[in-house]
Write a protein that holds these residues in place. Structure first.
Motif, PDB file in Angstrom:
ATOM      1  N   ASP A   7       0.856  -1.171   0.000  1.00 33.33           N
ATOM      2  CA  ASP A   7       0.000   0.000   0.000  1.00 33.33           C
ATOM      3  C   ASP A   7       0.904   1.235   0.000  1.00 33.33           C
ATOM      4  N   SER A   8       0.815   2.051  -1.057  1.00 36.73           N
ATOM      5  CA  SER A   8       1.710   3.199  -1.181  1.00 36.73           C
ATOM      6  C   SER A   8       1.487   4.231  -0.077  1.00 36.73           C
ATOM      7  N   ASP A   9       0.257   4.353   0.417  1.00 35.37           N
ATOM      8  CA  ASP A   9      -0.006   5.298   1.510  1.00 35.37           C
ATOM      9  C   ASP A   9       0.681   4.853   2.794  1.00 35.37           C
ATOM     10  N   ASP A  10       0.639   3.545   3.054  1.00 38.86           N
ATOM     11  CA  ASP A  10       1.339   3.025   4.229  1.00 38.86           C
ATOM     12  C   ASP A  10       2.837   3.320   4.134  1.00 38.86           C
ATOM     13  N   GLY A  81      10.649   1.593  -1.114  1.00 41.51           N
ATOM     14  CA  GLY A  81       9.394   2.070  -1.682  1.00 41.51           C
ATOM     15  C   GLY A  81       9.493   2.259  -3.183  1.00 41.51           C
ATOM     16  N   THR A  82      10.635   2.815  -3.636  1.00 44.77           N
ATOM     17  CA  THR A  82      10.849   2.989  -5.071  1.00 44.77           C
ATOM     18  C   THR A  82      10.840   1.647  -5.783  1.00 44.77           C
ATOM     19  N   MET A  83      11.527   0.667  -5.225  1.00 43.49           N
ATOM     20  CA  MET A  83      11.630  -0.633  -5.873  1.00 43.49           C
ATOM     21  C   MET A  83      10.280  -1.332  -5.977  1.00 43.49           C
ATOM     22  N   VAL A  84       9.586  -1.449  -4.849  1.00 47.48           N
ATOM     23  CA  VAL A  84       8.326  -2.186  -4.865  1.00 47.48           C
ATOM     24  C   VAL A  84       7.294  -1.478  -5.731  1.00 47.48           C
ATOM     25  N   GLN A  85       7.188  -0.152  -5.610  1.00 50.65           N
ATOM     26  CA  GLN A  85       6.199   0.564  -6.408  1.00 50.65           C
ATOM     27  C   GLN A  85       6.522   0.467  -7.901  1.00 50.65           C
ATOM     28  N   ALA A  86       7.809   0.535  -8.261  1.00 46.26           N
ATOM     29  CA  ALA A  86       8.188   0.403  -9.668  1.00 46.26           C
ATOM     30  C   ALA A  86       7.892  -1.004 -10.187  1.00 46.26           C
ATOM     31  N   LEU A  87       8.122  -2.016  -9.367  1.00 51.15           N
ATOM     32  CA  LEU A  87       7.791  -3.378  -9.784  1.00 51.15           C
ATOM     33  C   LEU A  87       6.295  -3.529 -10.025  1.00 51.15           C
ATOM     34  N   LEU A  88       5.496  -2.923  -9.158  1.00 53.37           N
ATOM     35  CA  LEU A  88       4.041  -3.009  -9.313  1.00 53.37           C
ATOM     36  C   LEU A  88       3.567  -2.202 -10.519  1.00 53.37           C
ATOM     37  N   ASP A  95       3.197  -9.682  -8.906  1.00 54.60           N
ATOM     38  CA  ASP A  95       3.063  -9.960  -7.478  1.00 54.60           C
ATOM     39  C   ASP A  95       4.403 -10.223  -6.775  1.00 54.60           C
ATOM     40  N   PRO A  96       5.268  -9.201  -6.695  1.00 52.84           N
ATOM     41  CA  PRO A  96       6.590  -9.416  -6.096  1.00 52.84           C
ATOM     42  C   PRO A  96       6.530  -9.721  -4.601  1.00 52.84           C
ATOM     43  N   HIS A  97       7.285 -10.732  -4.204  1.00 59.30           N
ATOM     44  CA  HIS A  97       7.523 -11.070  -2.801  1.00 59.30           C
ATOM     45  C   HIS A  97       8.995 -10.796  -2.521  1.00 59.30           C
ATOM     46  N   VAL A  98       9.291  -9.943  -1.551  1.00 58.88           N
ATOM     47  CA  VAL A  98      10.662  -9.508  -1.324  1.00 58.88           C
ATOM     48  C   VAL A  98      11.199 -10.068  -0.011  1.00 58.88           C
ATOM     49  N   MET A  99      12.370 -10.676  -0.103  1.00 62.61           N
ATOM     50  CA  MET A  99      13.145 -11.085   1.076  1.00 62.61           C
ATOM     51  C   MET A  99      14.411 -10.241   1.115  1.00 62.61           C
ATOM     52  N   ALA A 120       5.116  -9.052   1.029  1.00 61.69           N
ATOM     53  CA  ALA A 120       4.638  -8.245  -0.096  1.00 61.69           C
ATOM     54  C   ALA A 120       4.097  -6.899   0.343  1.00 61.69           C
ATOM     55  N   ASP A 121       4.199  -6.568   1.627  1.00 67.47           N
ATOM     56  CA  ASP A 121       3.638  -5.311   2.126  1.00 67.47           C
ATOM     57  C   ASP A 121       4.677  -4.598   2.991  1.00 67.47           C
ATOM     58  N   LEU A 122       4.229  -3.710   3.853  1.00 72.07           N
ATOM     59  CA  LEU A 122       5.135  -2.879   4.638  1.00 72.07           C
ATOM     60  C   LEU A 122       5.991  -3.691   5.615  1.00 72.07           C
ATOM     61  N   ARG A 123       5.629  -4.940   5.831  1.00 77.52           N
ATOM     62  CA  ARG A 123       6.458  -5.786   6.698  1.00 77.52           C
ATOM     63  C   ARG A 123       7.865  -5.963   6.147  1.00 77.52           C
ATOM     64  N   ILE A 124       8.054  -5.753   4.840  1.00 85.16           N
ATOM     65  CA  ILE A 124       9.406  -5.787   4.271  1.00 85.16           C
ATOM     66  C   ILE A 124      10.273  -4.747   4.965  1.00 85.16           C
ATOM     67  N   ALA A 125       9.745  -3.527   5.086  1.00 86.97           N
ATOM     68  CA  ALA A 125      10.491  -2.431   5.712  1.00 86.97           C
ATOM     69  C   ALA A 125      10.704  -2.690   7.195  1.00 86.97           C
TER      70      ALA A 125
END
Length: 308
Positions: A7-10, A81-88, A95-99, A120-125
Motif C-alpha cells: 500500500d503506497s499510503d502506508d 518504496g521505489t523498488m516495490v512501487q516500480a515493480l508493481l 506480485d513481487p515477494h521480497v526477502m 509483499a507489504d510494509l512488513r518488508i520495511a
C-alpha cells in the motif's frame, strides 16, 4: 510468506517517520534478532495467495559490513518504496515477494548472515529495519557473498518456480570481491548443516541458479572498490560474466534492480534507461554489459536454463 499487498499510503507514512532519524535510530538492534538467525530457520517460503495469485520471489542481500551500512539505511528510507512501487507499476514480473538478507564475513563476524521472510507489504520495511548492522568484516579482502547463494538454494521454497517454472531473482550487493569458497565449518556454525566438504562458488551458483536469476551489484562508492577496482571487477566477472552491475550511486540501487529485472524479462535496455529521470545515467552504466534478451542464451546456459 507474502500474503498481504503493498500500500503506497502506508509506505509514505512509514518513510515520513524515518525522516530526520539517525541510522542508529532506524536500525536499533545491537545483536542478532533470533527470528532472522539461519540456525532457527528451517525454510523461507514465497507462496501464492488471493492477493498475490502469481507471486514472484525477489531476494536482495546487502553487505552490512563497515561503510556498507549506508546501503540498507538508504534502502529502508527511500529505496524499498521505489523498488516495490516500480515493480508493481512496470510489471516486469507479477506480485513481487521480497526477502532481504544482511551478510558479513563468516571468518570474523558474529552474525555473517541474517534472513528475513518473503513479504509483499510494509512488513518488508519493518523486517529490514530489524537487521543488525554489525559493521564488522575483516582484512581478508572479501565478504561472504556465497552465504546468500547457499541459503537460497537449500532453504527457500518459491511458488513461482515450483508451480510455474519461473525463476525468482537474487541480487547480492557490496564492494568487495567474492570469497574463494564456502567452508563447511562456516555452514555448520551459522546454518547448522553438516557438510562433508567445502563448496566452491561455481557449484553454489549452479545450485541457486536452478531457482533464481542471479546478479551481483558492485557498489562503486564503497571503500574497497575505490582502492582496488580491478580486483573487484575481475573477481566478479569471472564468476557472473555480464550479470555484474556497477552501481555509481548507491541511492539509486532500487532503480538498477528493477531495470535489471526488466531487461532480463525481455525489455529493450535503451527503452528501460530512457524510462527513468534522475536515475537514467546510473541505470545506463549499470546495464551497459547486461545482454538484451535476444542475446542471453549462453548466459542462461551457465546458470541452468530457465524453464519459462
Amino acid at each position: 510468506m507474502g500474503y498481504a499487498r503493498w500500500d503506497s499510503d502506508d509506505w509514505s507514512d512509514y518513510a515520513a517517520g524515518q525522516a530526520g532519524r539517525s541510522r542508529e535510530e532506524v536500525f536499533t538492534r545491537r545483536s542478532l534478532d533470533p527470528e532472522f538467525d539461519p540456525l532457527n530457520i528451517r525454510r523461507r517460503e514465497s507462496r501464492d495467495s488471493a492477493q498475490n495469485p502469481e507471486s514472484n520471489a525477489i531476494i536482495v542481500a546487502f553487505d552490512e559490513t563497515g561503510s556498507m551500512g549506508s546501503i540498507p539505511d538508504a534502502f529502508v528510507r527511500e529505496g524499498l518504496g521505489t523498488m516495490v512501487q516500480a515493480l508493481l507499476d512496470r510489471r516486469p514480473v507479477s506480485d513481487p515477494h521480497v526477502m532481504v538478507m544482511g551478510f558479513g564475513d563468516a571468518w570474523c563476524d558474529r552474525a555473517p548472515l541474517q534472513v528475513t521472510q518473503f513479504e509483499a507489504d510494509l512488513r518488508i520495511a519493518d523486517q529490514l529495519s530489524r537487521l543488525w548492522l554489525e559493521g564488522g568484516g575483516g582484512g581478508n579482502r572479501f565478504e561472504s557473498y556465497n552465504l546468500p547463494w547457499y541459503f537460497a538454494a537449500r532453504r527457500t521454497s518459491i511458488d513461482c518456480f515450483e508451480k510455474r517454472g519461473r525463476k525468482g531473482y537474487l541480487f547480492t550487493v557490496g564492494d568487495e570481491p567474492p570469497p574463494p569458497k564456502l567452508l563447511a565449518a562456516h555452514v555448520r556454525a551459522f546454518l547448522g548443516d553438516d557438510l562433508r566438504r567445502d563448496l566452491d562458488n561455481a557449484e553454489l551458483l549452479r545450485a541457486a541458479g536452478r531457482m533464481y536469476e542471479i546478479f551481483h551489484v558492485v557498489v562503486e562508492q564503497g571503500s574497497h572498490y575505490r582502492s582496488f577496482p580491478d580486483e573487484v571487477e575481475q573477481g566478479w566477472t569471472r564468476l557472473l560474466g555480464q550479470r555484474v552491475l556497477f552501481l555509481a550511486d548507491y541511492r539509486q540501487l532500487a532503480e538498477v534492480i528493477v531495470s535489471a529485472i526488466e531487461v532480463n524479462e525481455g525489455r529493450d535496455p535503451d527503452a528501460v534507461v530512457a524510462s527513468w529521470d534522475a536515475a537514467a545515467g546510473t541505470v545506463a552504466k549499470a546495464l551497459r554489459r547486461l545482454p538484451a534478451a535476444s542475446r542471453r542464451r549462453g548466459l542462461l546456459g551457465y546458470f541452468g536454463r530457465s524453464t519459462r
